[in-house]
Enzyme design. Structure first.
Site, PDB file in Angstrom:
ATOM      1  N   CYS A 161      -3.968  63.996 -10.834  1.00  0.00           N
ATOM      2  CA  CYS A 161      -5.327  64.004 -10.268  1.00  0.00           C
ATOM      3  C   CYS A 161      -5.583  65.165  -9.334  1.00  0.00           C
ATOM      4  CB  CYS A 161      -5.591  62.680  -9.562  1.00  0.00           C
ATOM      5  SG  CYS A 161      -5.339  61.262 -10.648  1.00  0.00           S
ATOM      6  N   HIS A 301      -9.872  62.281  -0.938  1.00  0.00           N
ATOM      7  CA  HIS A 301      -9.488  61.826  -2.277  1.00  0.00           C
ATOM      8  C   HIS A 301     -10.077  60.439  -2.533  1.00  0.00           C
ATOM      9  CE1 HIS A 301      -7.153  61.853  -5.911  1.00  0.00           C
ATOM     10  NE2 HIS A 301      -6.456  60.776  -5.561  1.00  0.00           N
ATOM     11  N   GLU A 312      -4.358  57.813   3.209  1.00  0.00           N
ATOM     12  CA  GLU A 312      -5.195  58.978   3.493  1.00  0.00           C
ATOM     13  C   GLU A 312      -5.953  58.816   4.806  1.00  0.00           C
ATOM     14  OE1 GLU A 312      -8.256  62.088   1.315  1.00  0.00           O
ATOM     15  OE2 GLU A 312      -8.124  60.039   0.534  1.00  0.00           O
ATOM     16  N   LYS A 330     -15.878  59.618  -5.198  1.00  0.00           N
ATOM     17  CA  LYS A 330     -15.508  58.694  -6.276  1.00  0.00           C
ATOM     18  C   LYS A 330     -16.324  57.400  -6.220  1.00  0.00           C
ATOM     19  CE  LYS A 330     -10.805  60.475  -6.872  1.00  0.00           C
ATOM     20  NZ  LYS A 330     -10.862  61.542  -5.851  1.00  0.00           N
ATOM     21  N   HIS A 335     -13.364  57.772 -10.595  1.00  0.00           N
ATOM     22  CA  HIS A 335     -12.197  58.650 -10.488  1.00  0.00           C
ATOM     23  C   HIS A 335     -12.100  59.459 -11.777  1.00  0.00           C
ATOM     24  CE1 HIS A 335      -8.450  60.377  -9.619  1.00  0.00           C
ATOM     25  NE2 HIS A 335      -7.912  59.389  -8.909  1.00  0.00           N
ATOM     26  N   PHE A 394      -0.868  60.983  -9.177  1.00  0.00           N
ATOM     27  CA  PHE A 394       0.329  60.291  -9.619  1.00  0.00           C
ATOM     28  C   PHE A 394       1.481  61.300  -9.702  1.00  0.00           C
ATOM     29  CE2 PHE A 394      -1.461  56.399 -12.138  1.00  0.00           C
ATOM     30  CZ  PHE A 394      -1.867  55.837 -10.941  1.00  0.00           C
TER      31      PHE A 394
END
Length: 406
Positions: A161, A301, A312, A330, A335, A394
């Site tokens: 990502c 993110h 985060e 998002k 996402h 990931f």
């Protein structure tokens, strides 16, 4: 000798909020989720997503469109917009000096799955002669290079990502090294198909809802329950600042710094301390020559998952104690996986230009455990000169870009 400054001269986007950068910006500023039920997902535990509307093959035009997977079509459309926005004409530029760096997380996984199903149901003869082209992850970069007559370096970074920010970083380095004079860079992704949706449901990472899908993605909310899958692409045209100014181009933003790190902790869970991701953020600030207190906005993110948002939020509170305004696109776009970093960096460019921070969709106030200042309900006007965009993927891939305007 210091590296030459690199600037954004063109921006193109295609997302669930709109078919170009301007409409995407307006959609994100409206703060309303684009998630909706999809007939092709009916009967699955997660039957909704954020998708791009319209006939992509028709928009690309020509017979060549039918050898392209959906992720390639998205990337090419965003690139066409970005190059036009930069004021370049691929028919006249020196293609040997143009690089293409376009990342993706999973490439044409949807097409591969479709071809495998055809093979099983109807035999080898039913599969497409374009099957390989529909699948391999370098095809967006390749098709953009073909359309743009770009014969310089071409590559397709994959860091899950964070692929989009990785691609921008690689392109910046190519420009700084003198390997090219123009770089077309960003990322694209399209993973909304049954197999992936079932995988997110089975893993527990995907949000489920018995109500309105548009309420499912709630970054930083106390009751956040998982991510909503999206798709899209964002491409930037990057040039050395001196070259851009010499040709009279508009410098939309400067790429002030990049940072990267790897958690080396778990394939899907972030390092719980957030300290390794913080290394990436501090590296970006160090390269930019900024102190943390000079950051005026964080594009987070913000996946709406329990662990990622908590990690985060702790990072933001620790690194930026002056509480700059935070957004998380998002909530509106879903996402977009490998494309998300490029899309969010593009939105950060637009925030700098407009002096606006978009709201986080579906958020009244962040989790009380989070000491961060999330923008909610409506856009917030801020005199922005410096901002950062976080991307975490990931595999523990962390990438952060620092952006500034004059």
């Amino acid at each position: 000798m210091s590296a030459p400054a690199v600037v954004v001269t063109g921006l193109g986007m295609i997302t669930p909020a709109g078919g170009d950068a301007e409409s995407t910006w307006k959609g994100v500023c409206a703060g309303i989720s684009t998630a909706r039920p999809l007939p092709e997902l009916a009967g699955l535990p997660i039957d909704f997503a954020c998708t791009v509307d319209g006939d992509l093959a028709g928009a690309v035009g020509g017979r060549a469109a039918y050898r392209m997977g959906r992720f390639t079509l998205l990337g090419l459309l965003a690139a066409v917009e970005a190059v036009a926005d930069a004021g370049h004409d691929p028919a006249t530029w020196d293609g040997t000096r143009v690089a293409v760096v376009v990342g993706t997380s999973s490439g044409g996984t949807a097409s591969l799955t479709e071809q495998a199903a055809l093979y099983e149901r109807r035999g080898p003869g039913a599969t497409s002669p374009q099957g390989v082209l529909l699948t391999i992850p370098n095809m967006p970069a390749a098709e953009i290079a073909i359309r743009m007559h770009a014969t310089g370096p071409s590559m397709a970074p994959c860091t899950a990502c964070s692929s989009g920010v990785t691609a921008l970083s690689v392109a910046r380095d190519l420009l700084a090294s003198g390997a090219c004079d123009v770089a077309v860079a960003g990322a694209t992704e399209s993973l909304v198909f049954p197999l992936v949706m079932q995988a997110f449901a089975t893993s527990g990472a995907g949000a489920r809802t018995d109500g309105d899908p548009a309420q499912a993605c709630r970054p930083f909310a106390p009751d956040r329950s998982g991510l909503v899958v999206g798709e899209g692409a964002a491409i930037m045209v990057l040039e050395r600042e001196d070259d851009a100014r010499a040709r009279g181009a508009r410098c939309r933003a400067r790429l002030a710094g990049f940072g990267a790190s790897t958690d080396a902790h778990h394939p899907t869970r972030p390092h719980p301390s957030g300290r390794i991701a913080e290394v990436a953020a501090r590296s970006a600030l160090r390269e930019a020559g900024w102190t943390p207190e000079e950051v005026q906005h964080v594009n987070a993110h913000g996946t709406s998952t329990v662990l990622n948002d908590a990690t985060e939020a702790a990072l933001i509170a620790r690194l930026y104690p002056h509480r700059p305004p935070v957004t998380a696109p998002k909530g509106v776009l879903g996402h977009c996986m490998g494309a998300s970093g490029a899309i969010e960096a593009g939105l950060t460019v637009l925030s700098l230009e407009h002096g606006l921070v978009p709201p986080v969709a579906n958020l009244d106030a962040p989790d009380p455990a989070f000491a961060i200042d999330c923008v909610t309900k409506t856009t917030r006007r801020v005199d922005l000169r410096r901002a950062v965009s976080h991307s975490f993927g990931f595999g523990g891939h962390n990438a952060v870009v620092a952006l500034e305007r004059d």
